[in-house]
Design an enzyme around this catalytic site. Structure first.
Site, short mmCIF file in Angstrom:
data_model
loop_
_atom_site.label_atom_id
_atom_site.label_comp_id
_atom_site.label_asym_id
_atom_site.label_seq_id
_atom_site.Cartn_x
_atom_site.Cartn_y
_atom_site.Cartn_z
N TYR A 1 -23.45 -69.89 -54.35
CA TYR A 1 -22.78 -69.03 -55.32
C TYR A 1 -21.67 -69.76 -56.07
CZ TYR A 1 -24.76 -64.46 -54.01
OH TYR A 1 -25.57 -63.39 -53.82
N LYS A 5 -31.83 -72.46 -42.60
CA LYS A 5 -33.12 -73.08 -42.93
C LYS A 5 -33.01 -74.56 -42.55
CE LYS A 5 -37.28 -72.90 -44.72
NZ LYS A 5 -38.39 -72.13 -44.10
N ASP A 44 -36.76 -67.38 -43.03
CA ASP A 44 -38.06 -66.72 -43.24
C ASP A 44 -38.45 -65.92 -42.00
OD1 ASP A 44 -38.28 -69.17 -41.93
OD2 ASP A 44 -40.18 -69.73 -42.87
N ASP A 84 -26.80 -62.25 -48.57
CA ASP A 84 -27.01 -61.31 -49.68
C ASP A 84 -28.40 -60.68 -49.55
OD1 ASP A 84 -26.53 -60.04 -52.19
OD2 ASP A 84 -27.85 -61.52 -53.13
N ASP A 101 -29.55 -56.63 -47.87
CA ASP A 101 -30.30 -55.61 -48.62
C ASP A 101 -31.52 -55.16 -47.83
OD1 ASP A 101 -28.56 -55.80 -50.80
OD2 ASP A 101 -30.20 -55.75 -52.28
C1 IPM Z 1 -23.57 -58.05 -53.19
C2 IPM Z 1 -24.02 -58.16 -54.61
C3 IPM Z 1 -23.27 -59.31 -55.28
C4 IPM Z 1 -23.58 -60.57 -54.51
C5 IPM Z 1 -23.56 -59.48 -56.78
C6 IPM Z 1 -23.22 -58.24 -57.55
C7 IPM Z 1 -22.86 -60.69 -57.37
O1 IPM Z 1 -25.40 -58.33 -54.68
O2 IPM Z 1 -22.36 -57.83 -52.96
O3 IPM Z 1 -24.40 -58.17 -52.29
O4 IPM Z 1 -24.63 -61.20 -54.73
O5 IPM Z 1 -22.77 -60.95 -53.65
MG MG Z 2 -26.36 -58.14 -52.81
#
Ligand code: IPM
Ligand code: MG
Length: 355
Positions: A142, A191, A223, A247, A251
């Site tokens: 990032y 990884k 993975d 990240d 999710d």
């Molecule tokens: C999160 C979001 C952020 C990230 C984005 C909005 C930059 O997806 O907080 O998970 O990737 O960290």
């Molecule tokens: Mg995110």
């Protein structure tokens, strides 16, 4: 006590859910004798529209001088075609970096009332899921060097994944400390079969582990981890991982708990103030329609009470109100799973009524 909160509502559904979180905090203040004051700061698209940049130095100063920062979400279609350096997300990344909140804690639990909303079978969910993702937040790809240019007549781009041992050590410590207060297991995700940065990650995590002999340490390749969280999520306690894997994995894990609209997060540094934000995005498709789920935001406010203000009883009061609201059958669209739905505002009112 008085607490000064920097409030960055942001874009999309951000303002709707942030407005509900402040109401919840005010109710807590009334009940337990605290005063929360809010200073609004513009972040993301909201700041681009007002100032031409996704975050201003003044906004960062206000954040730095607050007792805690509460953030809605940033981004939206309107700013999708903007120059990459000026995108709304860059405002959030700059804020995280400036605050040096390197430890992003993303707890994922499955509420028993929401089991129907999980895509996983009952036998996989067993007696429930309780995972803490510890994501490194201010390093790695990032923030590494990146470039888009032409090479041999071809459009070319790269992004660099780079960590030093200090960055790895401090986040690993947070993971082991967290595991000591939980079920004493850390799964470090990397990884290392391919990447140098992951080999270093693994080596340093093993060094830090020596100070925590009571904690069981396992390593998984990303993975395999992505597969294991849906195959057998109950094997996990604390998942320690870098910025980009965290990240993605968080999710995925949020979805198995029913909805990404349920997961709060705390982004902690060594010297405060810390940042609190739901893990979901700004959901421009449902913004302004009273459809968002405010629970991740409300639960992020609870995390602020716990980690920044040391108000455990008050944090629990919010978490219990959320649980009771779900138990009473109230659902926003994302977690309805066929049941009757209520709006974002109404969901907020139901939680307020249970504090
Ligand atoms: C999160 C979001 C952020 C990230 C984005 C909005 C930059 O997806 O907080 O998970 O990737 O960290
Ligand atoms: Mg995110």
């Amino acid at each position: 006590m008085d607490y000064k909160i920097a409030l960055a509502a942001g874009d999309g559904i951000g303002p709707e859910i942030a407005g509900i979180a402040t109401k919840v905090l005010d109710k807590i203040g009334e009940k337990y004798g605290h005063e929360f004051t809010y200073e609004n700061i513009l972040l993301g698209g909201a700041s681009i529209d007002a100032h031409g940049v996704p975050v201003t130095d003044e906004a960062i100063e206000i954040a730095k001088s607050s007792d805690g920062i509460l953030l809605g979400a940033v981004g939206g279609w309107k700013w999708d075609t903007i120059e990459p350096k000026l995108r709304p997300e860059q405002g959030l990344l700059k804020l995280r970096k400036e605050l040096q909140v390197y430890a992003n804690l993303r707890p994922a639990i499955i509420y028993k009332e929401l089991r129907d909303a999980s895509p996983l079978k009952n036998e996989i969910l067993g007696d429930g899921i309780d995972i803490l993702v510890v994501r490194e937040l201010v390093g790695g790809i990032y923030f590494g060097e990146r470039k888009t240019y032409e090479e041999d007549g071809l459009r070319t781009a790269y992004d660099m994944e780079k960590y030093n041992e200090g960055e790895i050590r401090r986040i690993a410590k947070i993971a082991f400390e967290s595991a000591m207060k939980r079920n004493k297991k850390v799964t470090s995700v990397d990884k290392a079969n391919v990447l140098d940065s992951s080999k270093l990650w693994r080596a340093v995590v093993e060094e830090v582990h020596k100070d925590y002999p009571e904690v069981k340490l396992e390593h998984l390749y990303i993975d395999n981890a992505a597969m294991q969280v849906v195959r057998d999520p109950r094997q996990f306690d604390v998942i320690l991982t870098n910025n980009i894997f965290g990240d993605i994995l968080s999710d995925e894990i949020s979805q198995i708990t029913g909805s990404i609209g349920m997961l709060p997060s705390a982004s902690l540094g060594d010297n405060g103030p810390h940042l609190y934000e739901p893990i979901h995005g700004s959901a421009p498709d449902i913004a302004g329609q009273n459809l968002a789920n405010p629970l991740a935001m409300i639960l992020s406010a609870a995390m602020m009470l716990r980690y920044s203000f040391n108000l455990e009883t008050e944090a629990k009061a919010i978490e219990e109100a959320v649980e009771k609201t779900l138990a009473a059958g109230f659902r926003t669209g994302d977690i309805a799973a066929g049941k009757e739905k209520i709006g974002c505002k109404e969901m907020g009112e139901e939680v307020l009524a249970r504090i």
